[in-house]
Design a protein around this motif. Sequence first.
Motif, PDB file in Angstrom:
ATOM      1  N   VAL A 192       9.967   7.472 -42.343  1.00 24.11           N
ATOM      2  CA  VAL A 192      10.991   8.132 -43.150  1.00 24.11           C
ATOM      3  C   VAL A 192      10.336   8.697 -44.406  1.00 24.11           C
ATOM      4  O   VAL A 192       9.193   8.417 -44.715  1.00 24.11           O
ATOM      5  N   SER A 193      11.105   9.527 -45.129  1.00 25.50           N
ATOM      6  CA  SER A 193      10.606  10.118 -46.383  1.00 25.50           C
ATOM      7  C   SER A 193       9.274  10.821 -46.163  1.00 25.50           C
ATOM      8  O   SER A 193       8.351  10.720 -46.977  1.00 25.50           O
ATOM      9  N   THR A 194       9.172  11.559 -45.058  1.00 22.33           N
ATOM     10  CA  THR A 194       7.901  12.205 -44.727  1.00 22.33           C
ATOM     11  C   THR A 194       7.418  13.213 -45.775  1.00 22.33           C
ATOM     12  O   THR A 194       6.195  13.383 -45.916  1.00 22.33           O
ATOM     13  N   GLN A 228       7.530  18.054 -53.029  1.00 21.09           N
ATOM     14  CA  GLN A 228       8.449  16.971 -53.336  1.00 21.09           C
ATOM     15  C   GLN A 228       9.712  17.058 -52.472  1.00 21.09           C
ATOM     16  O   GLN A 228      10.296  18.130 -52.297  1.00 21.09           O
ATOM     17  N   ALA A 229      10.141  15.910 -51.974  1.00 25.02           N
ATOM     18  CA  ALA A 229      11.285  15.869 -51.053  1.00 25.02           C
ATOM     19  C   ALA A 229      12.559  16.398 -51.687  1.00 25.02           C
ATOM     20  O   ALA A 229      13.403  17.006 -51.006  1.00 25.02           O
ATOM     21  N   THR A 251      18.340  11.458 -45.383  1.00 25.74           N
ATOM     22  CA  THR A 251      17.485  10.399 -44.836  1.00 25.74           C
ATOM     23  C   THR A 251      16.068  10.469 -45.387  1.00 25.74           C
ATOM     24  O   THR A 251      15.468   9.441 -45.722  1.00 25.74           O
ATOM     25  N   HIS A 252      15.528  11.674 -45.511  1.00 22.51           N
ATOM     26  CA  HIS A 252      14.148  11.825 -45.981  1.00 22.51           C
ATOM     27  C   HIS A 252      14.048  12.094 -47.482  1.00 22.51           C
ATOM     28  O   HIS A 252      12.951  12.293 -48.005  1.00 22.51           O
ATOM     29  N   CYS A 253      15.173  12.099 -48.163  1.00 22.52           N
ATOM     30  CA  CYS A 253      15.173  12.285 -49.626  1.00 22.52           C
ATOM     31  C   CYS A 253      16.267  11.404 -50.236  1.00 22.52           C
ATOM     32  O   CYS A 253      17.182  11.904 -50.890  1.00 22.52           O
TER      33      CYS A 253
END
Length: 415
Positions: free
Chosen positions: A186-188, A259-260, A297-299
């Motif tokens: 996650v948070s790629t 940056q996400a 989900t990723h941020c």
Amino acid sequence: MDRTVSPGRVRGALTPPCSKSYAQRALAAALLAEGVSVLRNVEFCDDTRSALRCIETLGAHVTRMGDATLSIEGGLRPAGRVLHVGESGLSTRLFTPVAALHSAPMRIEGEGSLLGRPMGMMAEPLRQLGARVEDNDGFLPIEVCGPLRGGEARIDGSLSSQFITGLLLALPRAAADSTLHVDRAVSTPYLDMTLDTAARFGVEIFQRDYAEFYIPGRQHYRPAFFDIEGDWSAAAMLLVAGATAGEVTVRNVGMLSRQADTAICTALVRAGAAVTSDERQVTAAARPLRAFEFDATHCPDLFPALAALAAAAEGESILRGTSRLTHKECDRAEAIREEYGRLGIEVDTPEQDVMRIRGGKIRGGRVSSHGDHRMAMSLAVAALRSESDVVIEDAACVAKSYPAFFEELEKIKIR
């Protein structure tokens, strides 16, 4: 400390602090480089101070050159045996693998809400890579002793990307090559930031779909000149203030950032706000706002800003990714539901990983930050549209990432 925020319109331009995510990564890389690196545009928030304490304990010599520039002479030669990480989750998960490069035992200690955040995901991969770990049943304090040899390890990436970041920055210094097998990363975008930072210090890391990372060993970090860009997590709060209560330009940020939280601009556009940008700044202006859907989900750090945006939008907005909110400075999903409820906004989590927010009138009153810097900022932005003053309890927690937030917000209010 309580802080009272009065309703009002905003208009103006602000420069947020530097990205603390980039700053902490750059500090770790500068520690691992033999020679002198220079970091510019450093904001000394609590999390950055925690990272600075860590690199000094691990052997870096740090000199301040003006208000926002650091000269760092690297070298992993620990001057102590305890790393004090404060309440910084990233510093914990980043510097634990770095500390494990050394053959002496190192104890990692934290404080406050960090003591309740899970750290057990680090123990087994570190052991697989050659370190000894005493993990205190998965919570701080923990003790590690290296050196990391390299090799292969499997990591559960579903809870956080921060520990993966720590391994990616530490393992280039290991004696052997390494392969990390990551399940459900996650948070790629934060991993992209890590790879970018390593590359800027001359280190190569290869990855395949965020599921496998190959890290050649015996690499050398080269000293670098690193100009740290503005923090998109902070920028998101300011842009939502503009979109809901006037117009705000945020400087020293660009849409091409890794940056996400640049994703806030997608949410703003979906909600109907006016968003314009150039290479070094982004502006958000208020328009009639409508309900929107967004997957964070990723941020996940965007959730508090998204809550303030959804509260100002007509209709019911749907936010996805709430499973990422449990182990932050507080349970952010529950904090958003409770505190926005006090302000008259209906927030529901009717199904797994989903939050529904029905926009409407904000009423004044007393709310709690839950000791969470992002909750304090979110509630302050929401207060701009309130019918009367909003009093935010424990507002000083903004020092974790944006110490001057309330003063900056007051600067752009239209008198």
